[in-house]
Write a protein that holds these residues in place. Structure first.
Motif, PDB file in Angstrom:
ATOM      1  N   ALA A  84       0.698  -1.192   0.050  1.00 29.64           N
ATOM      2  CA  ALA A  84       0.041  -0.063  -0.049  1.00 29.64           C
ATOM      3  C   ALA A  84       0.881   1.420   0.064  1.00 29.64           C
ATOM      4  O   ALA A  84       0.575   2.181  -0.584  1.00 29.64           O
ATOM      5  CB  ALA A  84      -0.975  -0.136   1.252  1.00 29.64           C
ATOM      6  N   GLN A  85       2.043   1.214   0.846  1.00 30.89           N
ATOM      7  CA  GLN A  85       2.686   2.246   0.771  1.00 30.89           C
ATOM      8  C   GLN A  85       3.588   2.790  -0.720  1.00 30.89           C
ATOM      9  O   GLN A  85       3.789   3.777  -1.020  1.00 30.89           O
ATOM     10  CB  GLN A  85       4.149   2.187   1.782  1.00 30.89           C
ATOM     11  CG  GLN A  85       3.402   2.258   3.196  1.00 30.89           C
ATOM     12  CD  GLN A  85       4.240   1.965   4.400  1.00 30.89           C
ATOM     13  OE1 GLN A  85       5.355   1.316   3.790  1.00 30.89           O
ATOM     14  NE2 GLN A  85       4.079   2.095   5.542  1.00 30.89           N
ATOM     15  N   ARG A  86       3.615   1.394  -1.387  1.00 25.08           N
ATOM     16  CA  ARG A  86       4.138   1.720  -2.833  1.00 25.08           C
ATOM     17  C   ARG A  86       3.223   2.110  -3.746  1.00 25.08           C
ATOM     18  O   ARG A  86       3.284   2.189  -4.897  1.00 25.08           O
ATOM     19  CB  ARG A  86       4.916   0.458  -3.215  1.00 25.08           C
ATOM     20  CG  ARG A  86       6.133   0.130  -2.389  1.00 25.08           C
ATOM     21  CD  ARG A  86       7.028  -0.945  -2.885  1.00 25.08           C
ATOM     22  NE  ARG A  86       6.223  -2.340  -3.175  1.00 25.08           N
ATOM     23  CZ  ARG A  86       6.551  -3.357  -2.771  1.00 25.08           C
ATOM     24  NH1 ARG A  86       7.383  -3.509  -1.919  1.00 25.08           N
ATOM     25  NH2 ARG A  86       5.961  -4.396  -3.451  1.00 25.08           N
ATOM     26  N   GLY A  87       1.764   2.172  -3.470  1.00 30.14           N
ATOM     27  CA  GLY A  87       0.568   2.411  -4.205  1.00 30.14           C
ATOM     28  C   GLY A  87       0.187   1.133  -5.120  1.00 30.14           C
ATOM     29  O   GLY A  87      -0.885   1.338  -6.017  1.00 30.14           O
ATOM     30  N   GLU A  88       0.527   0.176  -4.669  1.00 25.79           N
ATOM     31  CA  GLU A  88       0.189  -1.224  -5.545  1.00 25.79           C
ATOM     32  C   GLU A  88      -1.134  -1.815  -5.166  1.00 25.79           C
ATOM     33  O   GLU A  88      -1.853  -2.304  -5.917  1.00 25.79           O
ATOM     34  CB  GLU A  88       1.120  -2.367  -5.353  1.00 25.79           C
ATOM     35  CG  GLU A  88       2.693  -1.709  -6.054  1.00 25.79           C
ATOM     36  CD  GLU A  88       3.699  -2.789  -6.111  1.00 25.79           C
ATOM     37  OE1 GLU A  88       3.452  -4.065  -5.879  1.00 25.79           O
ATOM     38  OE2 GLU A  88       4.742  -2.519  -5.702  1.00 25.79           O
ATOM     39  N   VAL A  89      -1.618  -1.555  -3.718  1.00 26.26           N
ATOM     40  CA  VAL A  89      -2.722  -1.808  -3.266  1.00 26.26           C
ATOM     41  C   VAL A  89      -3.431  -1.023  -2.427  1.00 26.26           C
ATOM     42  O   VAL A  89      -2.756  -0.123  -1.868  1.00 26.26           O
ATOM     43  CB  VAL A  89      -2.821  -3.293  -2.409  1.00 26.26           C
ATOM     44  CG1 VAL A  89      -2.365  -4.448  -3.266  1.00 26.26           C
ATOM     45  CG2 VAL A  89      -1.872  -3.221  -1.337  1.00 26.26           C
ATOM     46  N   GLN A  90      -4.687  -0.978  -1.975  1.00 27.33           N
ATOM     47  CA  GLN A  90      -5.219   0.018  -1.102  1.00 27.33           C
ATOM     48  C   GLN A  90      -5.671  -1.064   0.246  1.00 27.33           C
ATOM     49  O   GLN A  90      -5.933  -1.977   0.097  1.00 27.33           O
ATOM     50  CB  GLN A  90      -6.662   0.799  -1.473  1.00 27.33           C
ATOM     51  CG  GLN A  90      -6.182   1.607  -2.445  1.00 27.33           C
ATOM     52  CD  GLN A  90      -7.446   2.362  -2.867  1.00 27.33           C
ATOM     53  OE1 GLN A  90      -8.459   1.736  -3.080  1.00 27.33           O
ATOM     54  NE2 GLN A  90      -7.365   3.663  -3.223  1.00 27.33           N
ATOM     55  N   ILE A  91      -5.436  -0.470   1.364  1.00 25.48           N
ATOM     56  CA  ILE A  91      -5.991  -1.230   2.599  1.00 25.48           C
ATOM     57  C   ILE A  91      -7.314  -0.669   3.118  1.00 25.48           C
ATOM     58  O   ILE A  91      -7.359   0.672   3.140  1.00 25.48           O
ATOM     59  CB  ILE A  91      -4.716  -1.133   3.787  1.00 25.48           C
ATOM     60  CG1 ILE A  91      -3.505  -1.704   3.292  1.00 25.48           C
ATOM     61  CG2 ILE A  91      -5.378  -1.883   5.118  1.00 25.48           C
ATOM     62  CD1 ILE A  91      -3.488  -3.122   3.076  1.00 25.48           C
ATOM     63  N   THR A  92      -8.155  -1.499   3.105  1.00 21.89           N
ATOM     64  CA  THR A  92      -9.505  -0.925   3.658  1.00 21.89           C
ATOM     65  C   THR A  92     -10.190  -1.294   5.069  1.00 21.89           C
ATOM     66  O   THR A  92      -9.615  -2.533   5.255  1.00 21.89           O
ATOM     67  CB  THR A  92     -10.443  -1.066   2.536  1.00 21.89           C
ATOM     68  OG1 THR A  92     -10.821  -2.238   2.437  1.00 21.89           O
ATOM     69  CG2 THR A  92      -9.991  -0.255   1.310  1.00 21.89           C
ATOM     70  N   GLN A  93     -10.694  -0.664   5.509  1.00 20.82           N
ATOM     71  CA  GLN A  93     -11.636  -1.187   6.748  1.00 20.82           C
ATOM     72  C   GLN A  93     -12.836  -0.338   6.780  1.00 20.82           C
ATOM     73  O   GLN A  93     -13.077   0.760   6.601  1.00 20.82           O
ATOM     74  CB  GLN A  93     -10.807  -0.770   8.068  1.00 20.82           C
ATOM     75  CG  GLN A  93     -11.310  -1.293   9.380  1.00 20.82           C
ATOM     76  CD  GLN A  93     -10.228  -1.104  10.431  1.00 20.82           C
ATOM     77  OE1 GLN A  93      -9.709   0.011  10.726  1.00 20.82           O
ATOM     78  NE2 GLN A  93      -9.512  -2.136  10.889  1.00 20.82           N
ATOM     79  N   ARG A  94     -13.816  -1.438   6.757  1.00 19.55           N
ATOM     80  CA  ARG A  94     -15.255  -1.073   6.644  1.00 19.55           C
ATOM     81  C   ARG A  94     -15.575  -0.254   5.443  1.00 19.55           C
ATOM     82  O   ARG A  94     -16.326   0.757   5.422  1.00 19.55           O
ATOM     83  CB  ARG A  94     -15.898  -0.207   7.920  1.00 19.55           C
ATOM     84  CG  ARG A  94     -15.778  -1.336   9.213  1.00 19.55           C
ATOM     85  CD  ARG A  94     -16.481  -0.663  10.501  1.00 19.55           C
ATOM     86  NE  ARG A  94     -15.902  -1.365  11.394  1.00 19.55           N
ATOM     87  CZ  ARG A  94     -14.944  -0.762  12.248  1.00 19.55           C
ATOM     88  NH1 ARG A  94     -14.518   0.360  12.379  1.00 19.55           N
ATOM     89  NH2 ARG A  94     -14.663  -1.421  13.312  1.00 19.55           N
ATOM     90  N   GLY A  95     -14.868  -0.207   4.300  1.00 20.52           N
ATOM     91  CA  GLY A  95     -15.071   0.396   3.196  1.00 20.52           C
ATOM     92  C   GLY A  95     -14.208   1.623   3.005  1.00 20.52           C
ATOM     93  O   GLY A  95     -14.098   2.127   1.931  1.00 20.52           O
TER      94      GLY A  95
END
Length: 117
Positions: A84-95
């Motif tokens: 996520a820090q590299r922008g390859e994924v997003q981390i979500t919690q409750r959307g």
């Protein structure tokens, strides 16, 4: 079918289909170092499911670690944060998308930032 078997089957389908996540699935299903396989598992599952869906750190841990998946969960969460820090994924919690540099606890989901499926 145990969850770990179902997730490994999803990785095999990604590899066999040759589409999104295929290259990462190959690494995740291989016999390389566990951190490398965990990262690949996260990427493969997130890419296969696409930006409209998500995966959980435990999914990659289960797919790679089988019965030992709980031992890998903290490592999977750390790898997800780095992705996520590299922008390859997003981390979500409750959307809600979480700041990958911020503090977060509890259950999280991971989704790809790639739109090419």
């Amino acid at each position: 079918m145990p969850v770990s078997d179902r997730l490994r089957a999803e990785l095999r389908r990604a590899l066999d289909d040759g589409g999104a996540g295929a290259a990462a699935a190959r690494v995740a299903l291989g016999d390389g170092p566990l951190p490398q396989r965990l990262e690949a598992g996260i990427r493969a599952l997130a890419e296969r499911r696409g930006p409209g869906s998500s995966t959980c750190p435990s999914d990659a841990a289960r797919a790679v670690g089988g019965e030992r998946w709980r031992d890998l969960l903290d490592c999977a969460r750390d790898i997800a944060r780095r992705l996520a820090q590299r922008g390859e994924v997003q981390i979500t919690q409750r959307g809600v998308v979480l700041d990958p540099h911020g503090a977060w606890r509890g259950p999280v989901r991971i989704r790809t930032t790639r739109s090419d499926r």
